[in-house]
Every structure is written in structure tokens, then in C-alpha cells.
Design a protein around this motif. Sequence first.
Motif, PDB file in Angstrom:
ATOM      1  N   THR A 119       0.766  -1.135   0.005  1.00 47.49           N
ATOM      2  CA  THR A 119       0.012   0.032   0.026  1.00 47.49           C
ATOM      3  C   THR A 119       1.072   1.250   0.043  1.00 47.49           C
ATOM      4  OG1 THR A 119       0.015  -0.080   2.477  1.00 47.49           O
ATOM      5  CG2 THR A 119      -2.128  -1.082   1.100  1.00 47.49           C
ATOM      6  N   GLU A 120       1.974   1.191   0.757  1.00 48.40           N
ATOM      7  CA  GLU A 120       2.882   2.247   0.770  1.00 48.40           C
ATOM      8  C   GLU A 120       4.316   2.025   1.059  1.00 48.40           C
ATOM      9  OE1 GLU A 120       1.646   5.284   3.381  1.00 48.40           O
ATOM     10  OE2 GLU A 120       2.470   7.019   2.464  1.00 48.40           O
ATOM     11  N   ALA A 121       5.263   2.548   0.362  1.00 43.00           N
ATOM     12  CA  ALA A 121       6.527   2.656   0.767  1.00 43.00           C
ATOM     13  C   ALA A 121       7.317   3.987   1.059  1.00 43.00           C
ATOM     14  CB  ALA A 121       7.311   2.017  -0.399  1.00 43.00           C
ATOM     15  N   LEU A 122       7.927   4.057   2.318  1.00 43.63           N
ATOM     16  CA  LEU A 122       8.331   5.578   2.504  1.00 43.63           C
ATOM     17  C   LEU A 122       9.575   5.511   3.314  1.00 43.63           C
ATOM     18  CD1 LEU A 122       7.144   5.750   5.819  1.00 43.63           C
ATOM     19  CD2 LEU A 122       5.100   5.954   4.679  1.00 43.63           C
ATOM     20  N   ILE A 123      10.145   6.500   3.541  1.00 40.24           N
ATOM     21  CA  ILE A 123      11.220   6.867   4.643  1.00 40.24           C
ATOM     22  C   ILE A 123      10.963   7.602   5.502  1.00 40.24           C
ATOM     23  CG2 ILE A 123      13.637   7.709   4.883  1.00 40.24           C
ATOM     24  CD1 ILE A 123      13.848   5.570   2.663  1.00 40.24           C
ATOM     25  N   TYR A 124      11.330   7.093   6.793  1.00 36.95           N
ATOM     26  CA  TYR A 124      10.822   7.946   7.966  1.00 36.95           C
ATOM     27  C   TYR A 124      11.771   9.133   8.164  1.00 36.95           C
ATOM     28  CZ  TYR A 124       7.998   4.308  10.335  1.00 36.95           C
ATOM     29  OH  TYR A 124       6.977   3.349  10.601  1.00 36.95           O
ATOM     30  N   LYS A 125      11.098   9.987   9.010  1.00 34.86           N
ATOM     31  CA  LYS A 125      12.165  11.232   8.945  1.00 34.86           C
ATOM     32  C   LYS A 125      13.168  10.739   9.500  1.00 34.86           C
ATOM     33  CE  LYS A 125      11.184  15.768  10.769  1.00 34.86           C
ATOM     34  NZ  LYS A 125      12.233  16.158  12.001  1.00 34.86           N
ATOM     35  N   PRO A 126      14.355  11.344   9.172  1.00 37.73           N
ATOM     36  CA  PRO A 126      15.660  10.935   9.600  1.00 37.73           C
ATOM     37  C   PRO A 126      16.050  11.504  10.821  1.00 37.73           C
ATOM     38  CG  PRO A 126      16.074  12.248   7.748  1.00 37.73           C
ATOM     39  CD  PRO A 126      14.686  12.072   7.915  1.00 37.73           C
ATOM     40  N   SER A 127      16.888  10.646  11.665  1.00 40.48           N
ATOM     41  CA  SER A 127      17.329  11.386  13.050  1.00 40.48           C
ATOM     42  C   SER A 127      18.262  12.240  12.626  1.00 40.48           C
ATOM     43  CB  SER A 127      17.627  10.205  13.930  1.00 40.48           C
ATOM     44  OG  SER A 127      18.758   9.710  13.401  1.00 40.48           O
ATOM     45  N   PHE A 128      18.719  12.818  13.642  1.00 40.67           N
ATOM     46  CA  PHE A 128      20.268  13.685  13.611  1.00 40.67           C
ATOM     47  C   PHE A 128      21.445  13.014  12.866  1.00 40.67           C
ATOM     48  CE2 PHE A 128      24.112  14.981  15.454  1.00 40.67           C
ATOM     49  CZ  PHE A 128      24.403  16.302  15.035  1.00 40.67           C
ATOM     50  N   SER A 129      21.612  11.746  13.648  1.00 43.00           N
ATOM     51  CA  SER A 129      22.924  10.890  13.078  1.00 43.00           C
ATOM     52  C   SER A 129      22.484  10.312  11.717  1.00 43.00           C
ATOM     53  CB  SER A 129      22.826   9.822  14.228  1.00 43.00           C
ATOM     54  OG  SER A 129      22.547  10.060  15.295  1.00 43.00           O
ATOM     55  N   GLN A 130      21.305  10.074  11.481  1.00 41.98           N
ATOM     56  CA  GLN A 130      20.956   9.481  10.320  1.00 41.98           C
ATOM     57  C   GLN A 130      21.294  10.442   9.047  1.00 41.98           C
ATOM     58  OE1 GLN A 130      17.200   7.862  10.873  1.00 41.98           O
ATOM     59  NE2 GLN A 130      17.959   5.751  10.703  1.00 41.98           N
ATOM     60  N   LYS A 131      20.835  11.886   9.509  1.00 44.97           N
ATOM     61  CA  LYS A 131      20.863  12.851   8.113  1.00 44.97           C
ATOM     62  C   LYS A 131      22.512  13.253   8.087  1.00 44.97           C
ATOM     63  CE  LYS A 131      17.239  16.039   9.233  1.00 44.97           C
ATOM     64  NZ  LYS A 131      16.795  17.231   9.878  1.00 44.97           N
ATOM     65  N   ARG A 132      23.307  13.216   9.203  1.00 44.91           N
ATOM     66  CA  ARG A 132      24.687  13.304   9.003  1.00 44.91           C
ATOM     67  C   ARG A 132      25.357  12.324   8.254  1.00 44.91           C
ATOM     68  NH1 ARG A 132      22.802  16.901  10.582  1.00 44.91           N
ATOM     69  NH2 ARG A 132      23.506  18.770  11.951  1.00 44.91           N
ATOM     70  N   THR A 133      24.717  11.172   8.163  1.00 44.53           N
ATOM     71  CA  THR A 133      25.585   9.814   7.571  1.00 44.53           C
ATOM     72  C   THR A 133      24.601   9.324   6.407  1.00 44.53           C
ATOM     73  OG1 THR A 133      24.468   8.533   9.281  1.00 44.53           O
ATOM     74  CG2 THR A 133      26.799   9.175   9.415  1.00 44.53           C
ATOM     75  N   ASN A 134      23.807  10.281   5.900  1.00 48.95           N
ATOM     76  CA  ASN A 134      22.910   9.813   4.536  1.00 48.95           C
ATOM     77  C   ASN A 134      22.336   8.567   4.765  1.00 48.95           C
ATOM     78  OD1 ASN A 134      21.353  10.505   2.276  1.00 48.95           O
ATOM     79  ND2 ASN A 134      23.245   9.732   1.072  1.00 48.95           N
ATOM     80  N   LEU A 135      21.682   8.191   6.155  1.00 48.14           N
ATOM     81  CA  LEU A 135      20.916   6.924   6.261  1.00 48.14           C
ATOM     82  C   LEU A 135      19.475   7.204   6.476  1.00 48.14           C
ATOM     83  CD1 LEU A 135      23.499   5.112   8.736  1.00 48.14           C
ATOM     84  CD2 LEU A 135      23.381   4.842   6.240  1.00 48.14           C
ATOM     85  N   GLY A 136      18.447   6.387   6.327  1.00 47.78           N
ATOM     86  CA  GLY A 136      17.073   6.544   6.523  1.00 47.78           C
ATOM     87  C   GLY A 136      16.393   5.030   6.829  1.00 47.78           C
TER      88      GLY A 136
END
Length: 188
Positions: A131-148
Motif C-alpha cells: 500500500t505504501e513505501a516510505l522513508i521515516y523522517k531521519p534522525s540527527f545521526s542519520q541525516k549526517r550519514t545519509n541513512l534512513g
Amino acid sequence: MRCRICGAKLAKEGDICSNCYKLYQEEEKLKDDVNERLVVKRKYSIKYNLLRYMWVILVLVLSIIVCISSAQFLASLGLVCLSFVIMGLLLFLDKRIAKGTKAVFYDTKVVYQFHFWVINTDKTVKYENITEALIYKPSFSQKRTNLGDLCVYAKGTLPGATLLNGFQIKNVEDPETVLEQISEIINS
Ligand SMILES: [Zn+2]
């Protein structure tokens, strides 16, 4: 005569009813789909872990400084060892979890695997049930390392509730691009 699988009464001679036969055929068709198009893995990143546990590390470092400045060398040595053990354990766990997590996208289905210690989860989801595929709002550490965190919802899954039919993969590298690729495969 009754169906061998579901026990429904059969109108004519046979082993299984038309419903079960249809399901069986669908399953076989799904098994025949072996064309791998995309593999999504959980990324193990030391940088991410250091950022994530920044506060713990900071507190430990401060404690060590306090111990050294008050001439408690044995205690500081103990704290240094403890810090290394804790960080090593966290990194080891994350690495093992990352190694055992992946989702393989085929032409018509996605197979999600989570193998860790005694847990063995294998899940096959047909694209028509997603029904849906999405990326959760990244955390601080995820934003800095381009992860999600990638989240795939399937039919029967209530938003916010546990993922009954879908799955989630944490720390996917370059999540925006991966999500685009997934959407393309699912909708083609
Ligand atoms: Zn049946």
C-alpha cells in the motif's frame, strides 16, 4: 469428498478445491519469479553509531577526566576499559543485525529477510499488496550519514500499529534514491 487442504466439500471428484488450487497456482507463479532487480540492505556505519551514542561517549570521557584529575588512576583505567567494551558490544550487535537484514525486490514480489541469533524472519510480499513505501523522517545521526529507515506497508497493516504484513529496514544508505528505485519497480 472433501478438499485435502481446507476441508471444503468438493462438488466433483478431486483432491483439492478450486480456491486452494488457485492459491497454489499463484504461489507457484510467485516462486518462479527469480529475477532480482534490487537488493536493499541495512548499512553498518561506525560514524553513525559514534554520532548516535555521542552523549554516552561524552559522559564516559568526562568521567575519565574527572577520575584522572582526582588521581584515581585505577578507576580511570576501569572506565576506559568499560567504554571500549560498551562501544565494542554496540558496534558488534549493529554489525550483526545489519548483516542479517535485507530485502530483495524481484519483478512481482519483495522478499524480506531478518536473520539474527535465533530469530529467522522471511517474508514475501506481492507488489499488488503493497500500500505504501516510505522513508521515516531521519534522525540527527542519520541525516549526517545519509541513512534512513525504509518502511513498506502491505494490505492489512494499520498505520501506527505493528507491521503485520509489511517490513522495515533501518539505516538504508542513500534512502531517497533507494525509495525512487523501489517505487519504479513496484509501479512498473
Ligand atoms: Zn480447499
